[in-house]
Design a protein around this motif. Structure first.
Motif, PDB file in Angstrom:
ATOM      1  N   GLY A  33       4.930   0.318  -5.939  1.00  0.00           N
ATOM      2  CA  GLY A  33       4.624  -0.664  -4.907  1.00  0.00           C
ATOM      3  C   GLY A  33       4.694  -0.075  -3.512  1.00  0.00           C
ATOM      4  O   GLY A  33       3.841  -0.345  -2.658  1.00  0.00           O
ATOM      5  N   ALA A  34       5.713   0.753  -3.264  1.00  0.00           N
ATOM      6  CA  ALA A  34       5.861   1.384  -1.952  1.00  0.00           C
ATOM      7  C   ALA A  34       4.726   2.358  -1.674  1.00  0.00           C
ATOM      8  O   ALA A  34       4.220   2.442  -0.542  1.00  0.00           O
ATOM      9  N   LEU A  35       4.299   3.101  -2.694  1.00  0.00           N
ATOM     10  CA  LEU A  35       3.176   4.027  -2.520  1.00  0.00           C
ATOM     11  C   LEU A  35       1.889   3.275  -2.209  1.00  0.00           C
ATOM     12  O   LEU A  35       1.075   3.729  -1.391  1.00  0.00           O
ATOM     13  N   ALA A  36       1.688   2.121  -2.855  1.00  0.00           N
ATOM     14  CA  ALA A  36       0.509   1.304  -2.563  1.00  0.00           C
ATOM     15  C   ALA A  36       0.527   0.838  -1.111  1.00  0.00           C
ATOM     16  O   ALA A  36      -0.487   0.921  -0.398  1.00  0.00           O
ATOM     17  N   ILE A  37       1.684   0.355  -0.643  1.00  0.00           N
ATOM     18  CA  ILE A  37       1.794  -0.113   0.744  1.00  0.00           C
ATOM     19  C   ILE A  37       1.642   1.053   1.713  1.00  0.00           C
ATOM     20  O   ILE A  37       0.984   0.928   2.767  1.00  0.00           O
ATOM     21  N   GLN A  38       2.224   2.202   1.378  1.00  0.00           N
ATOM     22  CA  GLN A  38       2.059   3.385   2.226  1.00  0.00           C
ATOM     23  C   GLN A  38       0.581   3.743   2.381  1.00  0.00           C
ATOM     24  O   GLN A  38       0.097   4.029   3.483  1.00  0.00           O
ATOM     25  N   TYR A  39      -0.141   3.707   1.264  1.00  0.00           N
ATOM     26  CA  TYR A  39      -1.573   4.013   1.299  1.00  0.00           C
ATOM     27  C   TYR A  39      -2.316   3.014   2.189  1.00  0.00           C
ATOM     28  O   TYR A  39      -3.140   3.405   3.037  1.00  0.00           O
ATOM     29  N   LEU A  40      -2.031   1.722   2.021  1.00  0.00           N
ATOM     30  CA  LEU A  40      -2.678   0.711   2.849  1.00  0.00           C
ATOM     31  C   LEU A  40      -2.377   0.928   4.324  1.00  0.00           C
ATOM     32  O   LEU A  40      -3.277   0.872   5.175  1.00  0.00           O
ATOM     33  N   HIS A  41      -1.129   1.194   4.642  1.00  0.00           N
ATOM     34  CA  HIS A  41      -0.744   1.376   6.036  1.00  0.00           C
ATOM     35  C   HIS A  41      -1.374   2.620   6.643  1.00  0.00           C
ATOM     36  O   HIS A  41      -1.703   2.642   7.838  1.00  0.00           O
ATOM     37  N   GLU A  42      -1.568   3.664   5.842  1.00  0.00           N
ATOM     38  CA  GLU A  42      -2.244   4.856   6.352  1.00  0.00           C
ATOM     39  C   GLU A  42      -3.713   4.582   6.657  1.00  0.00           C
ATOM     40  O   GLU A  42      -4.321   5.269   7.482  1.00  0.00           O
ATOM     41  N   LEU A  43      -4.283   3.563   5.984  1.00  0.00           N
ATOM     42  CA  LEU A  43      -5.643   3.128   6.291  1.00  0.00           C
ATOM     43  C   LEU A  43      -5.652   2.046   7.373  1.00  0.00           C
ATOM     44  O   LEU A  43      -6.700   1.456   7.652  1.00  0.00           O
ATOM     45  N   ASP A  44      -4.480   1.771   7.972  1.00  0.00           N
ATOM     46  CA  ASP A  44      -4.300   0.734   8.988  1.00  0.00           C
ATOM     47  C   ASP A  44      -4.611  -0.661   8.450  1.00  0.00           C
ATOM     48  O   ASP A  44      -5.095  -1.536   9.171  1.00  0.00           O
ATOM     49  N   ILE A  45      -4.305  -0.878   7.173  1.00  0.00           N
ATOM     50  CA  ILE A  45      -4.451  -2.196   6.555  1.00  0.00           C
ATOM     51  C   ILE A  45      -3.071  -2.843   6.454  1.00  0.00           C
ATOM     52  O   ILE A  45      -2.156  -2.270   5.862  1.00  0.00           O
ATOM     53  N   ILE A  46      -2.915  -4.004   7.073  1.00  0.00           N
ATOM     54  CA  ILE A  46      -1.704  -4.808   6.906  1.00  0.00           C
ATOM     55  C   ILE A  46      -2.016  -5.871   5.859  1.00  0.00           C
ATOM     56  O   ILE A  46      -2.954  -6.656   6.021  1.00  0.00           O
ATOM     57  N   HIS A  47      -1.253  -5.897   4.775  1.00  0.00           N
ATOM     58  CA  HIS A  47      -1.563  -6.823   3.672  1.00  0.00           C
ATOM     59  C   HIS A  47      -1.316  -8.268   4.077  1.00  0.00           C
ATOM     60  O   HIS A  47      -2.119  -9.146   3.815  1.00  0.00           O
ATOM     61  N   ARG A  48      -0.152  -8.551   4.635  1.00  0.00           N
ATOM     62  CA  ARG A  48       0.240  -9.842   5.194  1.00  0.00           C
ATOM     63  C   ARG A  48       0.650 -10.881   4.160  1.00  0.00           C
ATOM     64  O   ARG A  48       1.055 -11.985   4.536  1.00  0.00           O
ATOM     65  N   ASP A  49       0.557 -10.562   2.871  1.00  0.00           N
ATOM     66  CA  ASP A  49       1.014 -11.536   1.870  1.00  0.00           C
ATOM     67  C   ASP A  49       1.625 -10.798   0.684  1.00  0.00           C
ATOM     68  O   ASP A  49       1.316 -11.094  -0.469  1.00  0.00           O
ATOM     69  N   ILE A  50       2.511  -9.848   0.988  1.00  0.00           N
ATOM     70  CA  ILE A  50       3.210  -9.101  -0.054  1.00  0.00           C
ATOM     71  C   ILE A  50       4.196 -10.032  -0.745  1.00  0.00           C
ATOM     72  O   ILE A  50       5.060 -10.628  -0.100  1.00  0.00           O
ATOM     73  N   LYS A  51       4.062 -10.184  -2.055  1.00  0.00           N
ATOM     74  CA  LYS A  51       4.966 -11.014  -2.852  1.00  0.00           C
ATOM     75  C   LYS A  51       4.768 -10.650  -4.312  1.00  0.00           C
ATOM     76  O   LYS A  51       3.773 -10.003  -4.684  1.00  0.00           O
ATOM     77  N   SER A  52       5.695 -11.080  -5.158  1.00  0.00           N
ATOM     78  CA  SER A  52       5.618 -10.710  -6.578  1.00  0.00           C
ATOM     79  C   SER A  52       4.377 -11.285  -7.250  1.00  0.00           C
ATOM     80  O   SER A  52       3.890 -10.727  -8.237  1.00  0.00           O
ATOM     81  N   LEU A  53       3.846 -12.383  -6.728  1.00  0.00           N
ATOM     82  CA  LEU A  53       2.620 -12.959  -7.275  1.00  0.00           C
ATOM     83  C   LEU A  53       1.403 -12.081  -7.007  1.00  0.00           C
ATOM     84  O   LEU A  53       0.380 -12.211  -7.684  1.00  0.00           O
ATOM     85  N   ASN A  54       1.505 -11.220  -6.027  1.00  0.00           N
ATOM     86  CA  ASN A  54       0.376 -10.367  -5.653  1.00  0.00           C
ATOM     87  C   ASN A  54       0.546  -8.924  -6.113  1.00  0.00           C
ATOM     88  O   ASN A  54      -0.094  -8.017  -5.567  1.00  0.00           O
ATOM     89  N   PHE A  55       1.393  -8.726  -7.096  1.00  0.00           N
ATOM     90  CA  PHE A  55       1.444  -7.463  -7.825  1.00  0.00           C
ATOM     91  C   PHE A  55       1.094  -7.762  -9.278  1.00  0.00           C
ATOM     92  O   PHE A  55       1.627  -8.697  -9.872  1.00  0.00           O
TER      93      PHE A  55
END
Length: 321
Positions: A133-155
């Motif tokens: 999960g952290a690697l996925a968020i790291q990848y998104l943030h490196e692309l300057d993407i803020i997910h804004r709805d991180i929760k267990s339902l969205n994994f």
């Protein structure tokens, strides 16, 4: 006769799939903005898919998924933990996104099952999923993407029991802290967004990558404790932590939940802390629970495919979005 041509405007890298090529199956999830159906891509040897049937088209989701799909080099391992879009289609006047199918449903559903069985996650699974999960968020943030709805339902959990983040319907693309309208899920929401939540959806809020950090801290807490944030009362602004929990893990989660977002750790800090803790606890942490199938997805994409071995029953994706 009504046309089945999609009204989602064409984007490079996003395949437009004729609706007759897709067999629409049973409902497996629903929410305010869409419903999710199980299906198969008939012209691709009945390849299993998830069909996200949109009540309201949100262009940002296609823009974000296109940005991810356009990353042809895919050198960052976090790319492997993002749910793949296979194409877009239209049926009965409704726009549809044809998505990778995750055979084991949402993380939220899986944790609910564990709670009913009174079984905690095994340490190897907890540390591996936390890393994924952290690697996925790291990848998104490196692309300057803020997910804004991180929760267990969205994994989501694949057939190989690896974790993938999904649902980019309220994401934004920026390398800065931005002001935007309220959206998100309250139990996972960073405190800087609370005021706008109670004022209503038209209110303006400040969001940054560190808002995702707060939310991910709640997901880590869910995985470790199996407790549900919407049914748990906070203590001094934090979700309660077990006394037997390693102090380093408790410190990290508390830091994720700092009211001052600038005091929250980066996603790199979380990865390092979890790695150090796994070494201390002598837990083997792998990139994958099981290696994914390396065959390409249908449609010419080069990403690894997760072949379905088990069909999910109705409810695994319930209230996914």
């Amino acid at each position: 006769m009504a046309s089945n041509k999609t009204v989602i405007k064409p984007y490079p890298e996003i395949l437009e799939i004729p609706c007759n090529d897709i067999e629409f199956g049973e409902l497996i999830g629903h929410g305010g903005t869409c419903s999710v159906l199980k299906g198969v891509w008939k012209t691709k040897k009945d390849f299993p898919v998830a069909i996200k049937r949109l009540n309201h088209f949100r262009e940002i989701e296609i823009v974000v998924l296109r940005k991810i799909k356009a990353d042809e080099e895919q050198k960052h391992i976090g790319r492997k933990f993002i749910t793949e879009i296979l194409g877009v289609s239209k049926k009965d006047h409704m726009d549809c996104m044809i998505m990778e199918y995750a055979a084991n449903g949402s993380l939220h559903h899986y944790l609910s099952q564990k709670r009913e069985q009174e079984q905690l996650l095994e340490n190897e699974t907890f540390f591996t999923w936390t890393r994924q999960g952290a690697l996925a968020i790291q990848y998104l943030h490196e692309l300057d993407i803020i997910h804004r709805d991180i929760k267990s339902l969205n994994f989501l959990i694949t057939d190989k029991y690896n974790l993938k983040v999904c649902d980019f319907g309220i994401s934004c693309i920026t390398d800065e802290t931005v002001t935007t309208t309220y959206t998100g899920s309250l139990p996972w929401m960073a405190p800087e967004n609370f005021e706008a939540f109670f004022k209503g959806r038209g209110s303006r809020i400040m969001v940054s990558k560190r808002s995702d950090i707060y939310s991910y801290g709640v997901v880590i807490w869910e995985m470790r404790t199996l407790r549900e944030p919407h049914k748990t009362e906070k203590v001094d602004g934090n979700y309660p932590l077990n006394d037997e929990m390693p102090s380093k893990l408790k410190d990290m989660m508390h830091s994720c939940w700092e009211t001052d977002r600038m005091k929250r750790p980066s996603i790199l800090d979380i990865l390092q802390t979890m790695q150090d803790l796994s070494i201390t606890m002598e837990v083997e942490v792998k990139d994958f629970i099981e290696m994914p199938d390396e065959r390409p997805f249908p449609g010419g994409d080069n990403n690894a495919v997760n072949v379905e071995k088990r069909l999910t029953e109705v409810g695994k994706y319930n209230t996914l979005l």
